[in-house]
Structure formats: structure tokens, C-alpha cells
Design an enzyme around this catalytic site. Structure first.
Site, mmCIF file in Angstrom:
data_model
loop_
_atom_site.group_PDB
_atom_site.id
_atom_site.type_symbol
_atom_site.label_atom_id
_atom_site.label_comp_id
_atom_site.label_asym_id
_atom_site.label_seq_id
_atom_site.Cartn_x
_atom_site.Cartn_y
_atom_site.Cartn_z
ATOM 1 N N GLY A 43 49.992 87.128 46.147
ATOM 2 C CA GLY A 43 48.845 87.261 47.027
ATOM 3 C C GLY A 43 49.177 88.093 48.246
ATOM 4 N N ASP A 88 65.739 85.938 42.167
ATOM 5 C CA ASP A 88 64.815 87.067 42.307
ATOM 6 C C ASP A 88 65.351 88.049 43.347
ATOM 7 O OD1 ASP A 88 62.614 88.420 41.425
ATOM 8 O OD2 ASP A 88 61.172 87.355 42.682
HETATM 9 N N1 LIG Z 1 58.228 87.562 56.793
HETATM 10 C C1 LIG Z 1 57.720 88.774 56.638
HETATM 11 N N2 LIG Z 1 57.677 89.647 57.658
HETATM 12 C C2 LIG Z 1 57.164 90.891 57.498
HETATM 13 N N3 LIG Z 1 56.673 91.364 56.330
HETATM 14 C C3 LIG Z 1 56.691 90.534 55.264
HETATM 15 C C4 LIG Z 1 57.212 89.208 55.361
HETATM 16 N N4 LIG Z 1 57.110 88.625 54.126
HETATM 17 C C5 LIG Z 1 56.571 89.543 53.320
HETATM 18 N N5 LIG Z 1 56.313 90.700 53.985
HETATM 19 C C6 LIG Z 1 55.747 91.935 53.431
HETATM 20 O O1 LIG Z 1 54.541 91.616 52.752
HETATM 21 C C7 LIG Z 1 54.421 92.388 51.570
HETATM 22 C C8 LIG Z 1 54.238 91.479 50.358
HETATM 23 O O2 LIG Z 1 55.406 90.669 50.205
HETATM 24 P P1 LIG Z 1 55.633 89.750 48.941
HETATM 25 O O3 LIG Z 1 56.921 89.063 49.134
HETATM 26 O O4 LIG Z 1 54.414 88.922 48.740
HETATM 27 O O5 LIG Z 1 55.662 90.759 47.749
HETATM 28 P P2 LIG Z 1 56.842 91.672 47.195
HETATM 29 O O6 LIG Z 1 58.168 91.139 47.624
HETATM 30 O O7 LIG Z 1 56.531 93.073 47.610
HETATM 31 O O8 LIG Z 1 56.667 91.529 45.663
HETATM 32 P P3 LIG Z 1 57.079 90.265 44.785
HETATM 33 O O9 LIG Z 1 55.818 89.560 44.499
HETATM 34 O O10 LIG Z 1 57.679 90.877 43.597
HETATM 35 O O11 LIG Z 1 58.010 89.421 45.605
HETATM 36 C C9 LIG Z 1 55.691 93.244 51.478
HETATM 37 O O12 LIG Z 1 55.397 94.512 52.013
HETATM 38 C C10 LIG Z 1 56.661 92.522 52.367
HETATM 39 O O13 LIG Z 1 57.586 93.395 52.923
#
Ligand SMILES: Nc1ncnc2c1ncn2[C@@H]1O[C@H](COP(=O)(O)OP(=O)(O)OP(=O)(O)O)[C@@H](O)[C@H]1O
Ligand SMILES: [Mg+2]
Length: 434
Positions: A113, A231
């Protein structure tokens, strides 16, 4: 939000992975929308019920709370996490701090999400330090999303380390499942290596990130009740303003094997290009599966290439297969080093890091080092950063805005270490070898 089904991993790998494709079969169960990265979710050996006794002597495990099909009540969850210093938010509070999840606060979206930036302070919750936060809103479809949300809250709520992203709290109200993290100013390593900041990561920063991420993994593996992260990849390594690396996304994490077991039997889940071949083939998960993933990320840092890149010629699509023959060959290593480094790296340190990556991606898990040994091997390389810089000359093209030094075209100068990350964005650099 509609999400398309995740593709099966199998059939996407080359060489050793082809064996995995033949050995394993099964349907994807997880879903993914915004990104096209492929995650694994295949039927493997079924999970054995775990002894719930761990909570008696240390961290509470996922199985302690999820014996009832994962449907723990909000009250039970908050009681179980008493002492973790987590804040339980209401959906109204999180709406308020993200301006009702407005697009201006939108950071990005992964498999579970969207993520939004918000600001919290004492007014939102007494005792809450004023700070920016990242709010992840789980797009719930069935139990899978809930279980991964719960896994993340339970693991990250109890694990604290400078190289793990800090969980500030969560929301568990009606159908809403959200997670509130400390905000990581520089976003993910994936962005810096492969997206808009391409070419901006200098060698010393890459090493620093590798060391930080290795420390985070080593901490998990060596905890009193060890955790397998499952992961490890560049998008799950987040960077603070000082490029300190912190691991995020514990939705796939697993308690390590019990003392009398060698592995955890589980469905195969992870991300294409990072999952260890023996884990894909057997579903047997060990800490050495994480070490393989670490090796892949180290290779990405060295080469600037993605773990799997379908836009490259067939033989170069799988990073591990392509890079492996060069990693222990000091004379040929520069052929796989990231051209964006423009030759500016410590040759000795690069050789050692490449040899370490070689060990980490060994097909035999027993030949892979423990993460503590990886930290011990990598950390001293930081001190080698100014030794034996490669790349004697660079050609610096004039900036687009015409703000050059008055000459036609670019100028050649002795290659110096870049002082500013931003400088890399404004010049095009071509290395000439002497
Ligand atoms: N704590 C945080 N601070 C800043 N940005 C964040 C943080 N957590 C997630 N993001 C950013 O939000 C976006 C979505 O992150 P998310 O972890 O949901 O997906 P992902 O790592 O890109 O994919 P996956 O679902 O494969 O983990 C990414 O661009 C990530 O860098
Ligand atoms: Mg992520």
C-alpha cells in the site's frame, strides 16, 4: 485499490535458478500494484506449529500471538506490546497528521500500500517527540496483508537497533491497519542507486551503507531469539540524512530455527533476484538465506546494476550470474564496477568487498560467512577509502545552463574525490584511462 497478482518467481532466473524453477511450483499469493518487482510466494514445505514458549524468556514471537489464525484483537496486541513504547494511533489522528492522506504527502507505494509523510508532536499524543514520520497504509485484501502487518508490528515493535528503522506506533481500528515509522530523509537505497539520484552515491557512501545494513542483519541473526529477515533488498534499506542505513519492512521476517533445528520450513517468499537458490528449491530458510541477499545488494552497490534487469542482454540479466566470474579476479574487477563511480574508488577495498560478495552469493550456504564476519570484513575497508584511487582523469562536461568556465566543451583535470553529493547531479563524467 485494485492490485494485480504477483508473478511467480520461477522461470525468471538463469543457470542455478533454472533448477529452482524445475523443482518448485506453486501460485503467487501476494499482490503488488505500483511496482513491477516480482516477489516469490510459492508453496514449499508446510510450516510446523512452533512452540509458543519463547515469550517466556525474551522477545514475543509471531506464533505466540497468531495461534488463532492471526486474528489477535487490538486489545490483546496493545497489551502484548506494553513496554515497547509504541503509540497506538486512531485513524482520525493519522488522517490529521497526513492531511487526510493527501497526494502532497504521498511518498511512494510498495506491495502493501501507499506511504505518506506526516508530522507528529505532543499535541497528537502526549509524550511524542515532535518529528516527521512515514505512515504506511496497508491495502488489505484477505488475511495475508493482516498477517504481514502484524508480523511487522510484533518484530519491529520489539527490536531496537541503530540500523533498524524505528517503529513509532500503529493503528488497528476496524478494517484499518497502518504503521507509523520514523521518517528516513533520504528514502531508499534503491532510489539512490537506480532512480533519480543515479550516479550520486560515491564509493565511501556505498561502503558506509553496506556496513550499516550488514550491522542491522547481524543484529537480527545474533539476537537472543534470532530473526531471519527474508526480504533483504535495496528498496528495504532506508537512509537517514547522514546516509546511515536502516532496515525496514519486517512483514516477511521469521523467528530463526529452534536450537534443535537447522532451518525453518516455510513457504518461499521474498523478491526475485535476492532469494537464495537453496531456499527457493527447498523452502528451508536459514540465516544464510539472508546472507545471500546481502551479497546481492553488495554486488548492486559495486556494479550499479539491478539484481535482475530484463533490459540487458540475456547473459547479463541476472546480476549474480554475470558478475561472479569477475569478483575474485583483481585484474578484471574494474570491468564490472559501476561506471557511475567514474573510477573513483579504493582499489584494494573494492577487491575485498567483491571477494566478500563472492562468498555471500556462494551456491553452498555453508560457504557463506555469518553476518558478524561480514561486518568485521567490511568495516576496516572504510579506512581504505583514500588508498589507491583508480581513475586518473575525468572529463567534465559543462553544465546545461551554460555556467561553464568559459571554455568550449568540457575540461580535463586530475580526478579528485567529490565533496558534495549534489555535484554529481550537475556534471556528466567520462573516465579516460591512462
Ligand atoms: N520510514 C520511511 N521513511 C521514508 N520513506 C519511507 C519509509 N518507509 C517507506 N518509505 C518509502 O515509501 C515507499 C514505499 O515503501 P514500501 O516499503 O511500502 O515499498 P517498497 O520497499 O518500495 O517495495 P516492497 O513492497 O517490495 O517492500 C518507498 O519509496 C520507500 O522508500
Ligand atoms: Mg519496502
Amino acid at each position: 485499490m485494485a492490485r494485480s497478482s504477483w508473478k511467480s518467481l520461477f522461470g525468471c532466473f538463469s543457470s542455478h535458478s533454472a533448477a529452482a524453477a524445475a523443482a518448485a511450483s506453486g501460485k503467487s499469493t501476494k499482490k503488488k500494484s505500483a511496482k513491477k518487482k516480482t516477489k516469490v510466494a510459492a508453496s514449499g514445505s508446510g510450516s510446523k506449529p512452533r512452540r509458543p514458549s519463547r515469550s517466556l524468556h525474551g522477545r514475543m514471537s509471531f506464533s505466540d500471538l497468531s495461534l488463532n489464525g492471526g486474528m489477535v484483537s487490538p486489545e490483546d496486541l496493545s497489551l502484548s506490546l506494553v513496554g515497547s513504547n509504541l503509540h497506538v494511533f486512531t485513524i482520525a489522528e493519522l488522517r490529521a497528521i497526513t492531511r487526510d492522506f493527501s497526494m502532497t504527502n504521498f511518498i511512494g507505494e510498495g506491495g502493501f500500500g501507499p506511504v505518506y509523510k506526516g508530522y507528529v508532536d505532543e499535541k497528537v499524543k502526549p509524550g511524542l517527540r515532535a518529528q516527521p514520520v512515514a505512515v504506511k497504509l496497508l491495502d488489505l485484501e484477505g488475511n495475508q496483508g493482516h498477517n504481514e502487518w502484524l508480523t511487522e508490528v510484533i518484530f519491529l515493535g520489539q527490536l531496537r537497533h541503530p540500523n533498524l528503522v524505528k517503529l513509532i506506533g500503529y493503528c488497528y481500528e476496524d478494517q484499518h491497519r497502518l504503521i507509523v515509522y520514523e521518517f528516513m530523509t533520504r528514502g531508499s537505497l534503491e532510489k539512490h542507486l537506480f532512480k533519480k539520484y543515479a550516479a550520486s552515491l560515491q564509493w565511501s557512501t556505498r561502503l558506509k551503507i553496506a556496513v550499516g545494513a550488514a550491522k542491522g542483519l547481524a543484529f537480527l541473526h545474533e539476537a537472543e531469539n534470532p530473526v531471519i529477515y527474508r526480504d533483504f533488498k535495496t528498496s528495504n534499506i532506508l537512509l537517514d540524512s547522514d546516509y546511515k542505513a536502516k532496515l525496514s519492512d519486517f512483514g516477511l521476517a521469521k523467528d530463526g530455527p529452534e536450537e534443535d533445528e537447522t532451518h525453518v520450513s516455510t513457504r518461499v517468499m521474498g523478491t526475485q533476484g535476492y532469494a537464495a537458490p537453496e531456499y527457493i528449491m527447498t523452502g528451508h530458510l536459514t540465516a544464510k538465506s539472508d546472507v545471500y541477499g546481502f551479497g546481492v545488494v553488495l554486488l548492486e552497490l559495486l556494479t550499479g546494476r539491478k539484481s535482475v534487469d530484463k533490459n540487458r542482454p540475456p547473459r547479463e540479466q541476472n546480476l549474480v550470474d554475470w558478475a561472479r566470474p569477475y569478483l575474485n579476479d583483481s585484474r578484471r574487477l574494474d570491468r564490472v564496477m559501476d561506471p557511475n563511480l567514474a573510477g573513483q574508488y579504493a582499489g584494494k577495498a573494492a577487491q575485498k568487498a567483491a571477494a566478500l560478495a563472492y562468498q555471500c552469493v556462494s551456491l553452498n550456504p555453508k560457504s557463506r560467512p555469518h553476518m558478524s564476519a561480514v561486518v568485521d570484513a567490511l568495516e576496516p575497508l572504510l579506512a581504505l577509502e583514500d588508498d589507491g584511487l583508480v581513475g586518473p582523469f575525468v572529463y567534465v562536461a559543462p553544465p546545461d545552463n551554460g555556467g561553464n568556465d568559459g571554455r568550449e566543451g568540457g575540461h580535463t583535470r586530475r580526478a579528485g574525490r567529490r565533496r558534495s553529493q549534489d555535484a554529481a547531479d550537475s556534471v556528466a563524467v567520462v573516465v579516460e584511462r591512462v
